[in-house]
Design a protein around this motif. Structure first.
Motif, PDB file in Angstrom:
ATOM      1  N   LEU A 261     -36.185   6.409   3.524  1.00 23.19           N
ATOM      2  CA  LEU A 261     -35.185   7.313   4.103  1.00 23.19           C
ATOM      3  C   LEU A 261     -35.129   8.662   3.389  1.00 23.19           C
ATOM      4  O   LEU A 261     -34.605   9.627   3.938  1.00 23.19           O
ATOM      5  CB  LEU A 261     -33.801   6.634   4.090  1.00 23.19           C
ATOM      6  N   THR A 262     -35.676   8.757   2.214  1.00 22.90           N
ATOM      7  CA  THR A 262     -35.712  10.080   1.576  1.00 22.90           C
ATOM      8  C   THR A 262     -36.690  11.009   2.322  1.00 22.90           C
ATOM      9  O   THR A 262     -36.629  12.222   2.168  1.00 22.90           O
ATOM     10  CB  THR A 262     -36.135  10.003   0.086  1.00 22.90           C
ATOM     11  N   HIS A 263     -37.566  10.421   3.123  1.00 28.53           N
ATOM     12  CA  HIS A 263     -38.551  11.225   3.872  1.00 28.53           C
ATOM     13  C   HIS A 263     -38.127  11.486   5.313  1.00 28.53           C
ATOM     14  O   HIS A 263     -38.319  12.593   5.826  1.00 28.53           O
ATOM     15  CB  HIS A 263     -39.914  10.533   3.858  1.00 28.53           C
ATOM     16  N   ALA A 264     -37.589  10.467   5.994  1.00 24.95           N
ATOM     17  CA  ALA A 264     -37.209  10.651   7.401  1.00 24.95           C
ATOM     18  C   ALA A 264     -36.382   9.476   7.880  1.00 24.95           C
ATOM     19  O   ALA A 264     -36.436   8.383   7.320  1.00 24.95           O
ATOM     20  CB  ALA A 264     -38.453  10.782   8.272  1.00 24.95           C
ATOM     21  N   GLU A 265     -35.608   9.724   8.943  1.00 25.28           N
ATOM     22  CA  GLU A 265     -34.942   8.640   9.662  1.00 25.28           C
ATOM     23  C   GLU A 265     -35.996   8.021  10.595  1.00 25.28           C
ATOM     24  O   GLU A 265     -37.043   8.611  10.862  1.00 25.28           O
ATOM     25  CB  GLU A 265     -33.749   9.192  10.460  1.00 25.28           C
ATOM     26  N   LEU A 266     -35.670   6.852  11.126  1.00 23.05           N
ATOM     27  CA  LEU A 266     -36.647   6.125  11.936  1.00 23.05           C
ATOM     28  C   LEU A 266     -37.153   6.905  13.162  1.00 23.05           C
ATOM     29  O   LEU A 266     -38.361   6.883  13.434  1.00 23.05           O
ATOM     30  CB  LEU A 266     -36.063   4.762  12.343  1.00 23.05           C
ATOM     31  N   PRO A 267     -36.288   7.614  13.918  1.00 27.01           N
ATOM     32  CA  PRO A 267     -36.823   8.309  15.101  1.00 27.01           C
ATOM     33  C   PRO A 267     -37.939   9.307  14.762  1.00 27.01           C
ATOM     34  O   PRO A 267     -38.927   9.405  15.496  1.00 27.01           O
ATOM     35  CB  PRO A 267     -35.595   9.037  15.672  1.00 27.01           C
ATOM     36  N   GLU A 268     -37.783  10.028  13.650  1.00 29.00           N
ATOM     37  CA  GLU A 268     -38.836  10.992  13.297  1.00 29.00           C
ATOM     38  C   GLU A 268     -40.119  10.268  12.895  1.00 29.00           C
ATOM     39  O   GLU A 268     -41.228  10.754  13.164  1.00 29.00           O
ATOM     40  CB  GLU A 268     -38.363  11.930  12.180  1.00 29.00           C
ATOM     41  N   LEU A 269     -39.977   9.099  12.252  1.00 26.43           N
ATOM     42  CA  LEU A 269     -41.170   8.329  11.884  1.00 26.43           C
ATOM     43  C   LEU A 269     -41.875   7.814  13.142  1.00 26.43           C
ATOM     44  O   LEU A 269     -43.104   7.888  13.262  1.00 26.43           O
ATOM     45  CB  LEU A 269     -40.782   7.165  10.967  1.00 26.43           C
ATOM     46  N   ILE A 270     -41.096   7.315  14.096  1.00 25.73           N
ATOM     47  CA  ILE A 270     -41.708   6.871  15.362  1.00 25.73           C
ATOM     48  C   ILE A 270     -42.351   8.066  16.065  1.00 25.73           C
ATOM     49  O   ILE A 270     -43.404   7.939  16.708  1.00 25.73           O
ATOM     50  CB  ILE A 270     -40.648   6.187  16.261  1.00 25.73           C
ATOM     51  N   GLY A 271     -41.732   9.249  15.892  1.00 25.68           N
ATOM     52  CA  GLY A 271     -42.271  10.473  16.503  1.00 25.68           C
ATOM     53  C   GLY A 271     -43.658  10.851  15.988  1.00 25.68           C
ATOM     54  O   GLY A 271     -44.323  11.705  16.584  1.00 25.68           O
ATOM     55  N   LEU A 272     -44.121  10.216  14.901  1.00 26.02           N
ATOM     56  CA  LEU A 272     -45.488  10.477  14.421  1.00 26.02           C
ATOM     57  C   LEU A 272     -46.528  10.028  15.451  1.00 26.02           C
ATOM     58  O   LEU A 272     -47.692  10.413  15.372  1.00 26.02           O
ATOM     59  CB  LEU A 272     -45.740   9.745  13.087  1.00 26.02           C
ATOM     60  N   ILE A 273     -46.108   9.185  16.381  1.00 25.39           N
ATOM     61  CA  ILE A 273     -47.040   8.721  17.423  1.00 25.39           C
ATOM     62  C   ILE A 273     -47.364   9.872  18.392  1.00 25.39           C
ATOM     63  O   ILE A 273     -48.434   9.894  18.988  1.00 25.39           O
ATOM     64  CB  ILE A 273     -46.436   7.507  18.154  1.00 25.39           C
ATOM     65  N   ALA A 274     -46.435  10.833  18.558  1.00 21.83           N
ATOM     66  CA  ALA A 274     -46.670  11.971  19.456  1.00 21.83           C
ATOM     67  C   ALA A 274     -47.924  12.736  19.017  1.00 21.83           C
ATOM     68  O   ALA A 274     -48.179  12.835  17.822  1.00 21.83           O
ATOM     69  CB  ALA A 274     -45.459  12.907  19.420  1.00 21.83           C
ATOM     70  N   PRO A 275     -48.693  13.267  19.951  1.00 22.85           N
ATOM     71  CA  PRO A 275     -48.465  13.365  21.397  1.00 22.85           C
ATOM     72  C   PRO A 275     -49.004  12.188  22.204  1.00 22.85           C
ATOM     73  O   PRO A 275     -49.109  12.276  23.431  1.00 22.85           O
ATOM     74  CB  PRO A 275     -49.231  14.643  21.751  1.00 22.85           C
ATOM     75  N   ARG A 276     -49.311  11.075  21.535  1.00 21.47           N
ATOM     76  CA  ARG A 276     -49.868   9.939  22.283  1.00 21.47           C
ATOM     77  C   ARG A 276     -48.766   9.275  23.131  1.00 21.47           C
ATOM     78  O   ARG A 276     -47.600   9.255  22.726  1.00 21.47           O
ATOM     79  CB  ARG A 276     -50.483   8.930  21.303  1.00 21.47           C
ATOM     80  N   PRO A 277     -49.131   8.686  24.258  1.00 21.86           N
ATOM     81  CA  PRO A 277     -48.140   8.061  25.137  1.00 21.86           C
ATOM     82  C   PRO A 277     -47.362   6.941  24.428  1.00 21.86           C
ATOM     83  O   PRO A 277     -47.949   6.132  23.703  1.00 21.86           O
ATOM     84  CB  PRO A 277     -48.984   7.484  26.278  1.00 21.86           C
ATOM     85  N   LEU A 278     -46.049   6.923  24.668  1.00 25.73           N
ATOM     86  CA  LEU A 278     -45.152   5.986  23.985  1.00 25.73           C
ATOM     87  C   LEU A 278     -44.116   5.485  24.980  1.00 25.73           C
ATOM     88  O   LEU A 278     -43.500   6.273  25.699  1.00 25.73           O
ATOM     89  CB  LEU A 278     -44.468   6.707  22.816  1.00 25.73           C
ATOM     90  N   PHE A 279     -43.922   4.178  25.010  1.00 26.51           N
ATOM     91  CA  PHE A 279     -42.916   3.561  25.880  1.00 26.51           C
ATOM     92  C   PHE A 279     -41.919   2.821  25.009  1.00 26.51           C
ATOM     93  O   PHE A 279     -42.292   1.968  24.201  1.00 26.51           O
ATOM     94  CB  PHE A 279     -43.581   2.582  26.863  1.00 26.51           C
ATOM     95  N   LEU A 280     -40.630   3.157  25.189  1.00 26.29           N
ATOM     96  CA  LEU A 280     -39.565   2.526  24.402  1.00 26.29           C
ATOM     97  C   LEU A 280     -38.713   1.665  25.323  1.00 26.29           C
ATOM     98  O   LEU A 280     -38.183   2.173  26.318  1.00 26.29           O
ATOM     99  CB  LEU A 280     -38.680   3.594  23.757  1.00 26.29           C
ATOM    100  N   GLU A 281     -38.584   0.394  24.957  1.00 17.82           N
ATOM    101  CA  GLU A 281     -37.815  -0.540  25.781  1.00 17.82           C
ATOM    102  C   GLU A 281     -36.758  -1.198  24.904  1.00 17.82           C
ATOM    103  O   GLU A 281     -37.030  -1.534  23.752  1.00 17.82           O
ATOM    104  CB  GLU A 281     -38.785  -1.590  26.325  1.00 17.82           C
ATOM    105  N   SER A 282     -35.549  -1.365  25.445  1.00 15.67           N
ATOM    106  CA  SER A 282     -34.494  -2.012  24.666  1.00 15.67           C
ATOM    107  C   SER A 282     -33.470  -2.635  25.601  1.00 15.67           C
ATOM    108  O   SER A 282     -33.196  -2.105  26.675  1.00 15.67           O
ATOM    109  CB  SER A 282     -33.826  -0.969  23.760  1.00 15.67           C
ATOM    110  N   GLY A 283     -32.910  -3.767  25.189  1.00 14.48           N
ATOM    111  CA  GLY A 283     -31.887  -4.432  26.002  1.00 14.48           C
ATOM    112  C   GLY A 283     -30.515  -3.796  25.764  1.00 14.48           C
ATOM    113  O   GLY A 283     -30.165  -3.506  24.622  1.00 14.48           O
TER     114      GLY A 283
END
Ligand SMILES: [Zn+2]
Length: 339
Positions: A261-283
């Motif tokens: 967490l000293t480097h980033a919150e989770l959304p920014e870490l997941i954002g490392l996947i960009a610009p590749r296609p990403l699908f997020l699913e949640s209940g």
């Protein structure tokens, strides 16, 4: 009197301020490069196993596909099994998917088998036999047994309790004391499984994706952030902010990475996947990765995709359901995206 609640809030806010300042002072490419290195360092390094030759353990004809089981190794002294599902008649040029399960009894849970390896004809559990759903759409799927579950629980835990659900605690704590993490080991093995998948004659190395559920989502995003071979990603039952998920709910210790967490919150870490296609699913009723945190995370990731000029490459599905896989849009999206 000052309370520790306030200290935690202040430290969290200071961490976020640090992320924003780093984002402002760097180019997007430089920020991504720094974060990628930080993630790699935070999860720890495992010596690669250069010499292990994959061993085929079984080959079974199933309804519409072949199911193989292979033994692989990512680091010296440790091997693991993985199922490989191949569409019937598929000989070459097919998309390949790394399928990663979460907490449960291991890879059998996602390939339609019971813990003893016999066919599961009952109603699927929260993993929805998702590896079978993917192979039936034409993808070659590799489903490694994630360390700590099923037959990969530690003897030290099974001797104390044969029904122990996982070995996450013993593995996580001991690895952390050695400057490593269970996530690091799981990602190293996932990447080894991916390399094996790419080596298969049925698979087109340019059409590789990953789909991970819950704890498998953690491995999928980290593997994709660190390995550009992965061209498309589905994260299900995982995307959130640290604040709303692993800080708000008692989660398995394998979710916590020292210093991350000293480097980033989770959304920014997941954002490392960009610009590749990403699908997020949640209940909508997922209580351990709650809806509000999912929405906040998805909005932040959307902003990253906009920044990279590819907003359409991010898709989301907040489905009516609990902590489980839906796949109602995600399965076909993955096939279409890799197709
Ligand atoms: Zn765990």
């Amino acid at each position: 009197m000052w309370k520790a609640d306030d200290l935690l809030s202040r430290l969290y806010e200071e961490a976020l301020q640090g992320h924003r300042a780093a984002g402002r002072s760097q180019s997007r490419e430089s920020r991504k490069s720094d974060l990628t290195h930080a993630l790699k360092a935070a999860i720890g390094h495992f010596e690669p196993n250069q010499h292990h030759v994959p061993i085929r353990l079984e080959r079974v004809e199933c309804d519409g596909y072949i199911r193989e089981r292979v033994e692989l190794s990512a680091t010296p002294g440790l091997s693991f099994a993985a199922y490989v599902l191949i569409p019937a008649g598929g000989s070459s040029g097919l998309p390949g998917v790394l399928a990663l399960h979460g907490h449960g009894y291991g890879s059998r849970e996602i390939v339609g088998l019971l813990p003893d390896g016999s066919p599961d004809h009952g109603k699927p559990g929260i993993h929805q036999h998702f590896a079978v759903q993917l192979v039936k759409r034409g993808m070659v799927v590799i489903a490694p047994d994630v360390v700590g579950f099923g037959e990969r629980r530690l003897d030290a835990d099974l001797l104390k309790n044969p029904d122990t659900p996982s070995s996450c605690f013993r593995l996580s704590t001991q690895l952390m004391m050695l400057g490593k993490t269970l996530t690091g080991l799981r990602v190293a093995e996932a990447v080894r499984a991916l390399e094996y998948l790419v080596s298969r004659p049925e698979v087109d190395a340019g059409r590789i994706g990953t789909m991970g559920f819950s704890g498998g989502g953690l491995i999928s995003y980290a593997a994709a952030a660190l390995d550009e071979q992965i061209k498309a990603v589905v994260l299900t039952g995982f995307t959130n902010t640290f604040k709303d998920s692993i800080f708000a709910v008692n989660h398995c210790i394998d979710n916590y990475t020292p210093g991350l967490l000293t480097h980033a919150e989770l959304p920014e870490l997941i954002g490392l996947i960009a610009p590749r296609p990403l699908f997020l699913e949640s209940g909508k009723n997922d209580r351990i990765f709650p809806e509000e945190g999912f929405k906040q995370a998805a909005a932040k990731i959307q902003a990253i995709y906009e920044l990279e000029g590819v907003p359409e490459k991010l898709q989301t599905d907040l489905f009516p359901g609990k902590h489980e896989i839906s796949g109602r849009i995600a399965y076909d999206w993955l096939m279409r995206t890799l197709g």
